[in-house]
Design a protein around this motif. Structure first.
Motif, PDB file in Angstrom:
ATOM      1  N   THR A  92       0.822  -1.210   0.000  1.00 56.23           N
ATOM      2  CA  THR A  92       0.000   0.000   0.000  1.00 56.23           C
ATOM      3  C   THR A  92       0.856   1.259   0.000  1.00 56.23           C
ATOM      4  OG1 THR A  92      -0.170  -0.214   2.415  1.00 56.23           O
ATOM      5  CG2 THR A  92      -1.963  -1.137   1.090  1.00 56.23           C
ATOM      6  N   LEU A  99       0.213   6.681  -6.811  1.00 52.61           N
ATOM      7  CA  LEU A  99      -0.960   7.541  -6.911  1.00 52.61           C
ATOM      8  C   LEU A  99      -0.594   9.008  -6.677  1.00 52.61           C
ATOM      9  CD1 LEU A  99      -3.670   5.402  -5.051  1.00 52.61           C
ATOM     10  CD2 LEU A  99      -3.338   5.665  -7.521  1.00 52.61           C
ATOM     11  N   GLU A 163      -7.602  -5.946  -6.266  1.00 50.63           N
ATOM     12  CA  GLU A 163      -8.268  -4.655  -6.072  1.00 50.63           C
ATOM     13  C   GLU A 163      -7.268  -3.502  -6.166  1.00 50.63           C
ATOM     14  OE1 GLU A 163     -10.182  -5.065  -2.335  1.00 50.63           O
ATOM     15  OE2 GLU A 163     -11.983  -6.049  -3.146  1.00 50.63           O
ATOM     16  N   ILE A 164      -6.072  -3.713  -5.618  1.00 50.46           N
ATOM     17  CA  ILE A 164      -5.032  -2.687  -5.729  1.00 50.46           C
ATOM     18  C   ILE A 164      -4.624  -2.501  -7.180  1.00 50.46           C
ATOM     19  CG2 ILE A 164      -2.648  -2.155  -5.114  1.00 50.46           C
ATOM     20  CD1 ILE A 164      -3.136  -3.498  -2.434  1.00 50.46           C
ATOM     21  N   GLN A 166      -6.426  -3.062  -9.827  1.00 49.03           N
ATOM     22  CA  GLN A 166      -7.503  -2.386 -10.542  1.00 49.03           C
ATOM     23  C   GLN A 166      -7.566  -0.907 -10.193  1.00 49.03           C
ATOM     24  OE1 GLN A 166     -11.299  -4.469 -11.352  1.00 49.03           O
ATOM     25  NE2 GLN A 166     -12.231  -2.928 -10.038  1.00 49.03           N
ATOM     26  N   GLN A 167      -7.297  -0.571  -8.940  1.00 47.94           N
ATOM     27  CA  GLN A 167      -7.318   0.838  -8.537  1.00 47.94           C
ATOM     28  C   GLN A 167      -6.253   1.633  -9.279  1.00 47.94           C
ATOM     29  OE1 GLN A 167      -6.761   1.389  -4.323  1.00 47.94           O
ATOM     30  NE2 GLN A 167      -6.778   3.626  -4.455  1.00 47.94           N
ATOM     31  N   ARG A 171      -6.709   4.634 -12.298  1.00 44.83           N
ATOM     32  CA  ARG A 171      -6.096   5.955 -12.107  1.00 44.83           C
ATOM     33  C   ARG A 171      -5.203   6.321 -13.289  1.00 44.83           C
ATOM     34  NH1 ARG A 171      -5.641  10.314 -12.131  1.00 44.83           N
ATOM     35  NH2 ARG A 171      -4.851  11.808 -10.599  1.00 44.83           N
ATOM     36  N   SER A 323     -15.181  -5.474 -15.090  1.00 42.21           N
ATOM     37  CA  SER A 323     -14.025  -4.794 -14.524  1.00 42.21           C
ATOM     38  C   SER A 323     -12.740  -5.448 -15.030  1.00 42.21           C
ATOM     39  CB  SER A 323     -14.076  -4.844 -12.995  1.00 42.21           C
ATOM     40  OG  SER A 323     -13.978  -6.196 -12.545  1.00 42.21           O
TER      41      SER A 323
END
Length: 358
Positions: A92, A99, A163-164, A166-167, A171, A323
Motif C-alpha cells: 500500500t 498515486l 483490487e489494488i 484495478q485501482q 487511475r 471490470s
C-alpha cells in the motif's frame, strides 16, 4: 587447603539443635544469596576442608539446586502472525507513492501555465507507465500464481492484490485520457509514437503458459476482416506458450485474446442517437485468428500495413462492461477449462471459426 564454603542446601543439624524458622517455611532457597549459603558459625569448630578430586582440583558448586528429574525441552515459540494490514503495508505504501505521482502529473497539467512544461510532462508519461510495470507484475503474479503461495489466506490475499491492481489501472487511465484531451498524448495505435495501451501484469497458468495483460486507454477498432463489424477492443491478453524441454520440433508461439464490445444498433438498423444507450455495447471475449500474411514470407509482412484477421468469439459477457479483474478471471476460466479454447489448425478456414463464434 581450606577455603570459604558455599553450600546450596542447609547443613545437617547437630543433635538438639533447632532449625531456623526460615528453613521450616520454605523448602528451597534462592541461588546466589550469601546469607542463605553461609553456614552458622559455631565457636570451636575449625573450618572443614573441601574434598579434592584425584588431580587436586576443587569441584565447582552448582549455581542452583539440580532438579530431581530432567526437564523436557520446551517447544519453540510460534512465530507471531501478521495481520493482513501489516502484510500489505509495503504494498500500500508503494501504491500511495504511485498515486501521488499521478496526482502531481494531473496538477501540473491543470494548474501550470507554461505550455513547454506541459509538453515535457507529456514526454515523461511513457516513462511513468513503465515505472508502474514492475508493480503490476508483482500484483498479478502474486495473486494468480499457480500453485497458490499464500495457503489458506490465498483468496483474501488474491482479492486484495487484484483490487489494488484495478485501482492503479483506473487511475492511470484517467490520467492519460486527461493528457490526451489536451492534445499532449496520442492514443492511436497505428502511430508508433502513441501510447494506446499499457502493460498491467503477467502471470502463469501452467509451467509452459504465461499470460500478459494489456489495457487500452480508449477503445480501439478491432478491424476484423469478416463479421462482426463495429468491433472495439478494450483489453488484450498475450498467451505465450513455451514448449517443454522434452518436446522436439515445436516452437514458442503467442496467441492473442481480446475483451471487445460491438455496437448492437447496427443489427437493428437504427442510428446510435435513436438506440437505447443501455444496449449499445455487447461485451465478449474472443481470440485473434490470423488470416495472413504467410508466416514463411518475410516480404509479405513488410509490405502488409496491417495483418488481416478474424474474431473467434469465445464468451459473451453481456451489456455491462466487466471490470479489469473480472475480465481476466473470465479469460483464465476459458483457458483452464477442460475443453479449453482449442487452437484451430492452420487448415481450418474462416467459415469454421465464424461458426464456432456465432
Amino acid at each position: 587447603m581450606a577455603t570459604e564454603q558455599w553450600f546450596v542446601g542447609p547443613l545437617p543439624l547437630d543433635p538438639g539443635e533447632t532449625p531456623p524458622p526460615d528453613d521450616l517455611e520454605s523448602g528451597t532457597q534462592p541461588c546466589g544469596d550469601p546469607s542463605w549459603s553461609t553456614p552458622p558459625s559455631r565457636p570451636g569448630d575449625p573450618p572443614e576442608p573441601e574434598p579434592e578430586d584425584a588431580q587436586g582440583h576443587l569441584p565447582e558448586a552448582p549455581a542452583c539446586t539440580p532438579s530431581p528429574k530432567p526437564l523436557a525441552p520446551s517447544p519453540a515459540p510460534a512465530p507471531p502472525r501478521l495481520s493482513l494490514d501489516t502484510m500489505f503495508s509495503p504494498i500500500t505504501e508503494q501504491l500511495c507513492y504511485l498515486l501521488k505521482k499521478a496526482d502531481d502529473f494531473q496538477s501540473y497539467l491543470l494548474y501550470s501555465r507554461e505550455q513547454v512544461h506541459k509538453e515535457q510532462l507529456a514526454k515523461v508519461m511513457p516513462t511513468f507507465l513503465r515505472m508502474c510495470e514492475p508493480y503490476f507484475l508483482y500484483l498479478e503474479a502474486a495473486a494468480r500464481s499457480v500453485p497458490p503461495i499464500f495457503g489458506a489466506l490465498q483468496e483474501l490475499v488474491r482479492k486484495r492484490l487484484l483490487e489494488i491492481s484495478q485501482q492503479l489501472t483506473l487511475r492511470l487511465e484517467q490520467l492519460v485520457l486527461m493528457y490526451a484531451s489536451f492534445g499532449f498524448v496520442d492514443l492511436d495505435e497505428t502511430d508508433p509514437q502513441s501510447i494506446s495501451c499499457f502493460f498491467c501484469g503477467r502471470f502463469s497458468i501452467s509451467p509452459s503458459h504465461e499470460v500478459s495483460i494489456f489495457r487500452y486507454f480508449a477503445p480501439a477498432a478491432y478491424n476484423a476482416s469478416r463479421f462482426p463489424r463495429c468491433l472495439y477492443k478494450k483489453m488484450r491478453w498475450n498467451l505465450e506458450t513455451t514448449p517443454e524441454p522434452s518436446s522436439r520440433g515445436q516452437d514458442s508461439h503467442v496467441d492473442y485474446y481480446f475483451l471487445c464490445y460491438r455496437d448492437t444498433w447496427e443489427d437493428t438498423g437504427k442510428s446510435p442517437a435513436n438506440s437505447c444507450p443501455q444496449i449499445q455495447k455487447l461485451w465478449s471475449i474472443g481470440r485473434w485468428v490470423p488470416l495472413g500474411p504467410a508466416e514463411d514470407d518475410l516480404y509479405s509482412w513488410i509490405l502488409c500495413p496491417q495483418p488481416p484477421g478474424d474474431y473467434q468469439q469465445l464468451l459473451t459477457i453481456g451489456f455491462e462492461e466487466p471490470s479489469h479483474m473480472l475480465a481476466t478471471d473470465l479469460l483464465v476460466q476459458i483457458l483452464t477449462s477442460p475443453a479449453g479454447p482449442a487452437r484451430p489448425p492452420s487448415a481450418a478456414g474462416p467459415a469454421a471459426w465464424a461458426a464456432q463464434g456465432s
